[in-house]
Write a protein that holds these residues in place. Structure first.
Motif, PDB file in Angstrom:
ATOM      1  N   UNK A 149       0.836  -1.199   0.000  1.00  0.00           N
ATOM      2  CA  UNK A 149       0.000   0.000   0.000  1.00  0.00           C
ATOM      3  C   UNK A 149       0.871   1.249   0.000  1.00  0.00           C
ATOM      4  N   UNK A 150       0.298   2.339  -0.522  1.00  0.00           N
ATOM      5  CA  UNK A 150       0.954   3.648  -0.418  1.00  0.00           C
ATOM      6  C   UNK A 150       0.375   4.447   0.742  1.00  0.00           C
ATOM      7  N   UNK A 151      -0.646   3.887   1.389  1.00  0.00           N
ATOM      8  CA  UNK A 151      -1.342   4.620   2.447  1.00  0.00           C
ATOM      9  C   UNK A 151      -0.688   4.323   3.799  1.00  0.00           C
ATOM     10  N   UNK A 152       0.149   5.250   4.253  1.00  0.00           N
ATOM     11  CA  UNK A 152       0.923   5.029   5.473  1.00  0.00           C
ATOM     12  C   UNK A 152       0.029   4.846   6.692  1.00  0.00           C
ATOM     13  N   UNK A 153      -1.085   5.540   6.732  1.00  0.00           N
ATOM     14  CA  UNK A 153      -2.003   5.413   7.859  1.00  0.00           C
ATOM     15  C   UNK A 153      -2.508   3.972   7.977  1.00  0.00           C
ATOM     16  N   UNK A 154      -2.831   3.367   6.836  1.00  0.00           N
ATOM     17  CA  UNK A 154      -3.282   1.978   6.823  1.00  0.00           C
ATOM     18  C   UNK A 154      -2.195   1.050   7.334  1.00  0.00           C
ATOM     19  N   UNK A 155      -0.978   1.259   6.850  1.00  0.00           N
ATOM     20  CA  UNK A 155       0.122   0.357   7.202  1.00  0.00           C
ATOM     21  C   UNK A 155       0.433   0.405   8.691  1.00  0.00           C
ATOM     22  N   UNK A 156       0.323   1.601   9.273  1.00  0.00           N
ATOM     23  CA  UNK A 156       0.551   1.714  10.707  1.00  0.00           C
ATOM     24  C   UNK A 156      -0.534   0.975  11.496  1.00  0.00           C
ATOM     25  N   UNK A 157      -1.732   0.932  10.921  1.00  0.00           N
ATOM     26  CA  UNK A 157      -2.840   0.288  11.628  1.00  0.00           C
ATOM     27  C   UNK A 157      -2.803  -1.234  11.498  1.00  0.00           C
ATOM     28  N   UNK A 158      -2.469  -1.730  10.307  1.00  0.00           N
ATOM     29  CA  UNK A 158      -2.624  -3.165  10.057  1.00  0.00           C
ATOM     30  C   UNK A 158      -1.293  -3.918   9.958  1.00  0.00           C
ATOM     31  N   UNK A 159      -0.184  -3.203   9.689  1.00  0.00           N
ATOM     32  CA  UNK A 159       1.089  -3.878   9.480  1.00  0.00           C
ATOM     33  C   UNK A 159       1.812  -4.240  10.768  1.00  0.00           C
ATOM     34  N   UNK A 160       2.492  -5.373  10.780  1.00  0.00           N
ATOM     35  CA  UNK A 160       3.326  -5.782  11.917  1.00  0.00           C
ATOM     36  C   UNK A 160       4.801  -5.439  11.678  1.00  0.00           C
ATOM     37  N   UNK A 161       5.208  -5.522  10.407  1.00  0.00           N
ATOM     38  CA  UNK A 161       6.605  -5.212  10.051  1.00  0.00           C
ATOM     39  C   UNK A 161       6.619  -4.442   8.760  1.00  0.00           C
TER      40      UNK A 161
END
Length: 210
Positions: A198-210
């Motif tokens: 994803x390019x959406x940093x907000x999403x990655x902070x919410x759903x990503x572990x690494x």
């Protein structure tokens, strides 16, 4: 967490153009591994190598601790690796339920397609995922977001162990994105390995572990 997929020193060149160079990373069971990169960075090329669409120029791919080479997307899917691409792979003239079971139709004792069982499984999966999709609607008559949901349903129904999501929320509303994240968390709890691009940093902070 134990590794389910390992990429070791993968490189890929098209003629004199080197797209990937000595790339290595691992995906653990029950983990969402986020991948970021500008357009042209090689994200899609890497996913195609993992998914059996293309072969690397050099380097190795290990799946469940075994060195593997997938010669086709079908072979990768059969082994438990599935990709949700930005370009949907649905057949517009078929219904939602027909797309879900395309190439994997359920047959009855007479070797005829068991439409009732397929319909029941479609509705059961919709209920589990909290999706509202009419199984008899042709894909071309569904909104882009509902088409994306059918694509997600296909991957989950195939019970993949590694699921790669390439910009999955591009066409989704915030409510639908929240639904998808709930599904991802459920998949994590089941020990699935998720690659989330994803390019959406907000999403990655919410759903990503690494």
């Amino acid at each position: 967490m134990s590794s389910i997929l390992k990429i070791s020193n993968i490189s890929k060149s098209f003629g004199n153009v080197e797209v990937l160079k000595n790339l290595s990373f691992e995906i653990a069971k029950g983990e969402v591994h986020a991948i970021l990169g500008a357009n042209g960075a090689g994200k899609s090329t890497l996913m195609k190598i993992i998914g059996g669409v293309q072969k690397q120029t050099s380097g190795d791919l290990y799946y469940k601790n075994d060195k593997v080479i997938f010669n086709s997307p079908h072979e990768a899917q059969k082994n438990g690796i599935n990709i949700i691409y930005q370009e949907l792979s649905l057949v517009p003239t078929l219904t939602a339920v027909e797309n879900l079971f395309l190439g994997r139709e359920i047959l009855n004792n007479l070797k005829l397609i068991d439409k009732k069982k397929m319909l029941d499984e479609f509705n059961e999966l919709c209920k589990k995922l909290n999706f509202d999709i009419n199984p008899d609607t042709k894909i071309k008559n569904l909104s882009i977001s509902k088409q994306q949901m059918v694509e997600i349903m296909k991957v989950i129904h195939q019970n993949a162990d590694v699921i790669i999501m390439d910009e999955p929320t591009t066409s989704l509303t915030q409510e639908e994105t929240d639904q998808l994240f709930a599904i991802i968390r459920q998949l994590k709890s089941e020990g699935k390995g998720i690659v989330y691009i994803s390019h959406k940093l907000k999403e990655l902070k919410e759903i990503g572990d690494r």
